[in-house]
Design a protein around this motif. Structure first.
Motif, PDB file in Angstrom:
ATOM      1  N   PRO A  73       0.789  -1.238   0.000  1.00 44.81           N
ATOM      2  CA  PRO A  73       0.000   0.000   0.000  1.00 44.81           C
ATOM      3  C   PRO A  73       0.819   1.286   0.000  1.00 44.81           C
ATOM      4  N   THR A  74       2.160   1.235  -0.077  1.00 45.98           N
ATOM      5  CA  THR A  74       2.985   2.439   0.077  1.00 45.98           C
ATOM      6  C   THR A  74       2.600   3.523  -0.930  1.00 45.98           C
ATOM      7  N   ASP A  75       2.513   3.148  -2.208  1.00 44.97           N
ATOM      8  CA  ASP A  75       2.154   4.126  -3.240  1.00 44.97           C
ATOM      9  C   ASP A  75       0.641   4.240  -3.413  1.00 44.97           C
ATOM     10  N   VAL A  76      -0.018   3.108  -3.406  1.00 48.52           N
ATOM     11  CA  VAL A  76      -1.478   3.088  -3.577  1.00 48.52           C
ATOM     12  C   VAL A  76      -2.076   2.098  -2.580  1.00 48.52           C
ATOM     13  N   ALA A  77      -2.953   2.583  -1.711  1.00 45.31           N
ATOM     14  CA  ALA A  77      -3.691   1.710  -0.790  1.00 45.31           C
ATOM     15  C   ALA A  77      -4.953   1.229  -1.488  1.00 45.31           C
ATOM     16  N   VAL A  78      -5.262  -0.066  -1.357  1.00 44.01           N
ATOM     17  CA  VAL A  78      -6.374  -0.670  -2.098  1.00 44.01           C
ATOM     18  C   VAL A  78      -7.387  -1.295  -1.144  1.00 44.01           C
ATOM     19  N   VAL A  79      -8.671  -0.989  -1.388  1.00 42.60           N
ATOM     20  CA  VAL A  79      -9.773  -1.615  -0.643  1.00 42.60           C
ATOM     21  C   VAL A  79     -10.663  -2.360  -1.637  1.00 42.60           C
ATOM     22  N   GLY A  80     -11.013  -3.606  -1.317  1.00 40.29           N
ATOM     23  CA  GLY A  80     -11.920  -4.393  -2.152  1.00 40.29           C
ATOM     24  C   GLY A  80     -13.311  -4.468  -1.544  1.00 40.29           C
ATOM     25  N   TYR A  81     -14.089  -5.428  -2.031  1.00 33.42           N
ATOM     26  CA  TYR A  81     -15.463  -5.595  -1.531  1.00 33.42           C
ATOM     27  C   TYR A  81     -15.851  -7.073  -1.623  1.00 33.42           C
ATOM     28  N   ASP A  82     -16.452  -7.611  -0.587  1.00 36.56           N
ATOM     29  CA  ASP A  82     -17.012  -8.964  -0.480  1.00 36.56           C
ATOM     30  C   ASP A  82     -16.341  -9.799   0.598  1.00 36.56           C
ATOM     31  N   ASP A  83     -15.034  -9.648   0.784  1.00 33.44           N
ATOM     32  CA  ASP A  83     -14.266 -10.502   1.698  1.00 33.44           C
ATOM     33  C   ASP A  83     -14.375 -11.967   1.313  1.00 33.44           C
ATOM     34  N   ILE A  84     -14.043 -12.261   0.051  1.00 33.43           N
ATOM     35  CA  ILE A  84     -13.998 -13.649  -0.382  1.00 33.43           C
ATOM     36  C   ILE A  84     -12.869 -14.361   0.357  1.00 33.43           C
ATOM     37  N   SER A  85     -12.876 -15.673   0.367  1.00 35.93           N
ATOM     38  CA  SER A  85     -11.891 -16.451   1.120  1.00 35.93           C
ATOM     39  C   SER A  85     -10.457 -16.145   0.689  1.00 35.93           C
ATOM     40  N   LEU A  86     -10.256 -15.906  -0.612  1.00 38.30           N
ATOM     41  CA  LEU A  86      -8.906 -15.648  -1.122  1.00 38.30           C
ATOM     42  C   LEU A  86      -8.348 -14.309  -0.665  1.00 38.30           C
TER      43      LEU A  86
END
Length: 344
Positions: free
Chosen positions: A279-292
């Motif tokens: 995340p140093t340059d770009v912090a990323v957030v997803g959606y769903d919280d799949i197992s992977l």
């Protein structure tokens, strides 16, 4: 000497017996006894005559009576013409697993179908072909009006998706507006100011997540930047292509909200290929919280949707509906799970 008498107990006729006599499925018997127009008039009259002859009546008030018999539940993957998500999305695969397990626990069968909801709603095709007692639809796609028309008919239906103001069908899902707000707020709280978004906001769930993102930026005094909003295209590689377009645009961004974990994985891969650190340059957030999501590198901060609870709730609501009960839509808890993709 007292003469011994023998009493012969007559076994009550079950729906499966009536179905065998008529040479049709149990679901057809159920619909015929409810005078559904999904069954042609000749078959309806034949089944109703057999039921009368054998003194069989469908008891819609006794829940246990219906649920003692095995039902076939159709689980439908909407076949929207330009759907930007596919059954290969891990979230939907995990949701289907929960639905299947819940139905097996209840002693019922699942029939997976790519049935056209438009065809069902128009009365041109569908339920007679797959012979199901009710429908669970895994996602609204662009089928909202078709789902309303199906709900207006005689088919019990429960849909995974967003609750909309004018809907007449039952939905189960998370608070997507809140989810979009939580994701954006988290990125702001860790100091990110140029927050991009990738996803499909043409669907009800995606639109609400997008609106949560927008609203949170504006509440913080930041104007949303259209050049940092990248909508998915069509095709199996659309996630990666969207991430590549964002990077190739040359516009700086230090935070990225992806409307699914699958998009987040593709984005992280593309960012890494271009020498950008997460995340140093770009912090990323997803959606769903799949197992992977927890095992990816880096592990993904994401908005949790409980597929196990969601699948169970959909099955419970559908079975109650089949039994004649009135059910309301259900909301699942919506929380953010913070992991390494946003922890510097």
């Amino acid at each position: 000497m007292k003469k011994e008498t023998t009493t012969i107990k007559k076994t009550a006729l079950k729906m499966v017996d009536l179905a065998k006599m008529a040479g049709v499925s149990k679901s057809t018997v159920s619909r015929a006894l409810q005078n559904s127009e999904l069954v042609n008039l000749e078959t309806r009259e034949k089944i109703q005559a057999l039921a009368k002859e054998h003194n069989y009546r469908l008891n819609t008030q006794a829940r246990n009576f219906r649920l003692k018999e095995s039902l076939t539940i159709g689980v439908v993957i909407p076949s929207a013409d330009e759907a930007r998500w596919q059954i290969t999305d891990p979230f939907f695969l995990e949701l289907l697993g929960s639905i299947s397990f819940s139905l097996i626990e209840q002693g019922h069968e699942m029939l997976l179908s790519g049935l056209s909801l438009h065809a069902v709603a128009s009365g041109h095709d569908g339920l007679r072909r797959i012979n199901c007692d009710g429908l669970i639809v895994a996602g609204q796609a662009d089928c909202h009006e078709d789902l309303n028309r199906i709900a207006d008919g005689n088919t019990p239906v429960v849909v995974w998706g967003a609750k909309l103001p004018d809907q007449r069908y039952c939905t189960v899902g998370g608070d997507n507006h809140l989810g979009g707000a939580l994701a954006t707020r988290h990125l702001l709280e860790i100091g990110r100011q140029q927050i991009a978004i990738i996803g499909d906001w043409s669907t009800p769930e995606g639109r609400l997540r997008y609106e949560g993102y927008h609203q949170t930026l504006m509440n913080t005094g930041l104007a949303p930047n259209p050049v940092l909003e990248v909508a998915l295209g069509v095709g199996r590689d659309s996630h990666r292509e969207a991430a590549q377009r964002l990077i190739a645009s040359g516009h700086k961004f230090d935070g990225l909200f992806c409307l699914s974990d699958a998009i987040a994985m593709a984005a992280i891969n593309s960012l890494t290929e271009h020498g950008l650190r997460v995340p140093t340059d770009v912090a990323v957030v997803g959606y769903d919280d799949i197992s992977l999501a927890r095992f990816y590198t880096p592990s993904i901060t994401t908005i949790r949707q409980d597929r196990e609870q969601g699948g169970r709730l959909m099955v419970e609501k559908l079975l109650a509906m089949i039994d004649g009960e009135r059910v309301d839509s259900g909301f699942l808890p919506t929380d953010i799970i913070v992991r390494n993709s946003t922890l510097s």
